[in-house]
Design an enzyme around this catalytic site. Sequence first.
Site, PDB file in Angstrom:
ATOM      1  N   GLU A  15      -3.360  42.652  64.248  1.00 35.53           N
ATOM      2  CA  GLU A  15      -4.586  41.763  63.975  1.00 35.53           C
ATOM      3  C   GLU A  15      -5.516  41.925  65.322  1.00 35.53           C
ATOM      4  O   GLU A  15      -5.101  42.125  66.350  1.00 35.53           O
ATOM      5  CB  GLU A  15      -4.416  40.287  63.683  1.00 35.53           C
ATOM      6  CG  GLU A  15      -3.684  39.914  62.602  1.00 35.53           C
ATOM      7  CD  GLU A  15      -3.319  38.248  62.504  1.00 35.53           C
ATOM      8  OE1 GLU A  15      -4.452  37.921  62.114  1.00 35.53           O
ATOM      9  OE2 GLU A  15      -2.451  37.897  62.813  1.00 35.53           O
ATOM     10  N   LYS A  34      -1.271  39.734  47.704  1.00 40.38           N
ATOM     11  CA  LYS A  34      -2.154  40.829  48.046  1.00 40.38           C
ATOM     12  C   LYS A  34      -1.765  41.775  46.891  1.00 40.38           C
ATOM     13  O   LYS A  34      -0.554  42.168  46.797  1.00 40.38           O
ATOM     14  CB  LYS A  34      -1.856  41.284  49.264  1.00 40.38           C
ATOM     15  CG  LYS A  34      -2.527  40.270  50.529  1.00 40.38           C
ATOM     16  CD  LYS A  34      -2.515  40.945  52.108  1.00 40.38           C
ATOM     17  CE  LYS A  34      -2.524  39.838  52.944  1.00 40.38           C
ATOM     18  NZ  LYS A  34      -3.907  39.661  53.232  1.00 40.38           N
ATOM     19  N   LYS A  81       3.017  27.617  54.193  1.00 44.06           N
ATOM     20  CA  LYS A  81       3.751  27.614  55.516  1.00 44.06           C
ATOM     21  C   LYS A  81       3.178  26.986  56.735  1.00 44.06           C
ATOM     22  O   LYS A  81       2.131  26.625  56.656  1.00 44.06           O
ATOM     23  CB  LYS A  81       3.975  29.128  55.815  1.00 44.06           C
ATOM     24  CG  LYS A  81       2.718  29.887  56.283  1.00 44.06           C
ATOM     25  CD  LYS A  81       2.434  31.298  56.346  1.00 44.06           C
ATOM     26  CE  LYS A  81       2.738  31.661  57.842  1.00 44.06           C
ATOM     27  NZ  LYS A  81       1.775  31.523  58.524  1.00 44.06           N
ATOM     28  N   LYS A 101      -1.446  39.748  67.918  1.00 39.54           N
ATOM     29  CA  LYS A 101      -2.941  39.526  67.703  1.00 39.54           C
ATOM     30  C   LYS A 101      -3.614  39.973  69.039  1.00 39.54           C
ATOM     31  O   LYS A 101      -2.928  40.739  70.070  1.00 39.54           O
ATOM     32  CB  LYS A 101      -2.966  37.863  67.934  1.00 39.54           C
ATOM     33  CG  LYS A 101      -2.504  37.146  66.666  1.00 39.54           C
ATOM     34  CD  LYS A 101      -3.170  35.965  66.632  1.00 39.54           C
ATOM     35  CE  LYS A 101      -2.637  34.937  65.393  1.00 39.54           C
ATOM     36  NZ  LYS A 101      -3.241  35.383  64.144  1.00 39.54           N
ATOM     37  N   HIS A 147       0.958  34.312  51.410  1.00 35.74           N
ATOM     38  CA  HIS A 147      -0.220  34.574  50.740  1.00 35.74           C
ATOM     39  C   HIS A 147      -0.081  36.227  50.866  1.00 35.74           C
ATOM     40  O   HIS A 147      -0.703  36.842  50.172  1.00 35.74           O
ATOM     41  CB  HIS A 147      -1.445  33.923  51.531  1.00 35.74           C
ATOM     42  CG  HIS A 147      -1.970  34.659  52.881  1.00 35.74           C
ATOM     43  ND1 HIS A 147      -1.014  34.207  54.099  1.00 35.74           N
ATOM     44  CD2 HIS A 147      -2.662  35.736  53.270  1.00 35.74           C
ATOM     45  CE1 HIS A 147      -1.632  35.174  54.976  1.00 35.74           C
ATOM     46  NE2 HIS A 147      -2.240  35.960  54.545  1.00 35.74           N
ATOM     47  N   HIS A 189       5.853  36.988  56.628  1.00 32.70           N
ATOM     48  CA  HIS A 189       5.032  38.026  55.703  1.00 32.70           C
ATOM     49  C   HIS A 189       5.906  39.417  56.040  1.00 32.70           C
ATOM     50  O   HIS A 189       6.037  40.115  55.297  1.00 32.70           O
ATOM     51  CB  HIS A 189       3.724  38.131  56.466  1.00 32.70           C
ATOM     52  CG  HIS A 189       2.800  36.988  56.191  1.00 32.70           C
ATOM     53  ND1 HIS A 189       2.932  35.795  55.265  1.00 32.70           N
ATOM     54  CD2 HIS A 189       1.962  36.311  57.239  1.00 32.70           C
ATOM     55  CE1 HIS A 189       2.242  34.946  55.746  1.00 32.70           C
ATOM     56  NE2 HIS A 189       1.507  35.007  56.809  1.00 32.70           N
ATOM     57  N   ASP A 221       5.067  32.906  63.069  1.00 42.24           N
ATOM     58  CA  ASP A 221       3.745  32.848  62.334  1.00 42.24           C
ATOM     59  C   ASP A 221       3.570  34.135  61.418  1.00 42.24           C
ATOM     60  O   ASP A 221       3.323  33.702  60.351  1.00 42.24           O
ATOM     61  CB  ASP A 221       2.492  32.999  63.334  1.00 42.24           C
ATOM     62  CG  ASP A 221       1.304  32.619  62.821  1.00 42.24           C
ATOM     63  OD1 ASP A 221       1.271  31.694  61.870  1.00 42.24           O
ATOM     64  OD2 ASP A 221       0.425  33.092  62.963  1.00 42.24           O
TER      65      ASP A 221
HETATM   66  C1  BG6 Z   1      -1.401  33.687  58.564  1.00 36.91           C
HETATM   67  C2  BG6 Z   1      -0.992  33.338  59.900  1.00 36.91           C
HETATM   68  O1  BG6 Z   1      -0.065  33.316  57.750  1.00 36.91           O
HETATM   69  O2  BG6 Z   1      -1.428  35.076  58.254  1.00 36.91           O
HETATM   70  C3  BG6 Z   1      -2.137  33.938  60.537  1.00 36.91           C
HETATM   71  O3  BG6 Z   1      -0.852  31.936  60.095  1.00 36.91           O
HETATM   72  C4  BG6 Z   1      -2.607  35.215  60.362  1.00 36.91           C
HETATM   73  O4  BG6 Z   1      -2.026  33.744  62.273  1.00 36.91           O
HETATM   74  C5  BG6 Z   1      -2.641  35.499  58.901  1.00 36.91           C
HETATM   75  O5  BG6 Z   1      -3.863  35.347  61.131  1.00 36.91           O
HETATM   76  C6  BG6 Z   1      -2.971  37.039  58.765  1.00 36.91           C
HETATM   77  O6  BG6 Z   1      -3.167  36.854  57.335  1.00 36.91           O
HETATM   78  P1  BG6 Z   1      -4.073  38.417  56.895  1.00 36.91           P
HETATM   79  O7  BG6 Z   1      -4.351  38.195  55.257  1.00 36.91           O
HETATM   80  O8  BG6 Z   1      -5.573  38.080  57.320  1.00 36.91           O
HETATM   81  O9  BG6 Z   1      -3.259  39.611  57.196  1.00 36.91           O
END
Ligand code: BG6
Length: 513
Positions: free
Chosen positions: A236, A202, A168, A360, A198, A260, A255
């Site tokens: 986050e 998980k 992405k 964030k 990603h 996600h 993002d």
């Molecule tokens: C990514 C984003 O796809 O996912 C990041 O670009 C973000 O900004 C991250 O921090 C979060 O992934 P995870 O696995 O830490 O929840």
Amino acid sequence: MNQSAEYCDVGGMVAPPPCTMVIFGGSGDLTRRKLLPSLYNMAREGFLNEKFAVIGTGSTPLSDDDFRTRLREGVEEMYPGAIDKAVLDRLAASLYYVRGRFTKSEEFPALKKRLEEVGERHGTEGNVLYYLAIPPQSFGDVADNLGKVGLVHDPLQPGPWTRLIIEKPFGDDLESAQELNRRLAAVFHERQIHRIDHYLGKETVQNILLFRFTNGIFEPVWNRRYVDHVQITVAEKLGVEGRGAFYDHAGSLRDVMQNHMFQLLCLVAMEPPNKLEAEAVRSEKVKVLDAIHPMSPAEIDRFTVRGQYGPGTVDGKAVPGYRQEPSVSPTSNIDTFSAVRLEVENWRWAGVPFYLRTGKRLPVRDTEIVVQFRQAPLMLLDGMAARQPPNRLTIHVQPDERITLRFHAKCPGPPVRLAPVQMEFKYSELDGKTRGTGYETLLYDCMMGDRMLFHRADMVESAWRIATPILKQWESQQPKDFPNYPAGTWGPPAAEELIQRDGHRWFGPDDHT
Ligand code: BG6
């Protein structure tokens, strides 16, 4: 909750076919921190064919040995002091590096030659997996060139396979995603393209589908008759971590929300697929996205909230505001927080609000899905409705991997008193292979030719169809109150109002202890 010793094994894992993996962006951070450690994990668990090799490419001048050092560093960082040296040495010996940006076709003969040599040496039978871990503006050019120089094998013809994994962001609005889909489709067949997310790697996310559709007790109540609303939070603690230049053009909605979070929403809301197979599952997910109508400007004003963090305190430490982060414009109006209220307009969900929020620099790292059920139809105890919140099921995706179900129980003793109690399943109690980065499953599936955990072209476009009008409206109406939440808090007050208007409140880690 006790876990039964009876495991339900559905077929054993087999090593995938031989292949060479070419990583465009091989000198980058993702390769060192995630991809190479994942390959090590796969090798250690026996999920990698012995006939396997990696060619990293990138503009940074590196020797094969430098690239191998990146593997060792990445693995050491992830598993300090607990490394299987024999596995690591064997994997390191199959790593190679070719310098180049590969946006011009003149750069490809060197890669083609190396690919042939390496394939021959490691017996990878001509199968190639290309991984694009490069800036998104180069995706189309690299793909075009692979086609032009004859490095893509037609999957409709017999012979070795070629597959593409693409990181992405997949476009940054509907139009750019459609354009990228068109460019990729000119070179690759859709069945060769793996758009990675990603989150889908998980374990706890993969479990949502199986939890819903292998346990008969949840499905009958998983609908508008019994569910009051659904909340999805991706919080986050981190800020932009040196990715200011990228983030300042992306923002939280692009993002995290559009990919996600919409995937989490699909897994919660989808109909049962006819079978556990890529097209069946992906088609059901697309139907969820297509049942969410793109919002009108008035709806965007009412049902979306954006925020940006200012200076604040996280874990007792003072942290700068977003506009003070490196490579971020000091007058930036990009969102580091977004919240939306959506409805999935189909027979199962009509009228049930889905609240999504991500940000964030929030107080904690927490990804969770809360399914709040309706209040019992008749209150046996006076005043109970006010005191006892309705049942809720929470899927804790990370960092605390568990599922909890909250209900009421009578406290012992003569006066009738109720207490909220919780049943809990902890993921850590399940036996299984060592947890990794999440990329292991995705790489394995791609090598096996299983596309279930990857985005399909129409899925990406459907997600952008929902997100693009919001982004356009946000861009055309610059916020006047940014920054509007201090780092270390739960976002702007408007996010609370968004959910309070419907008589609800956001749940967080403190509600499920
Ligand atoms: C990514 C984003 O796809 O996912 C990041 O670009 C973000 O900004 C991250 O921090 C979060 O992934 P995870 O696995 O830490 O929840």
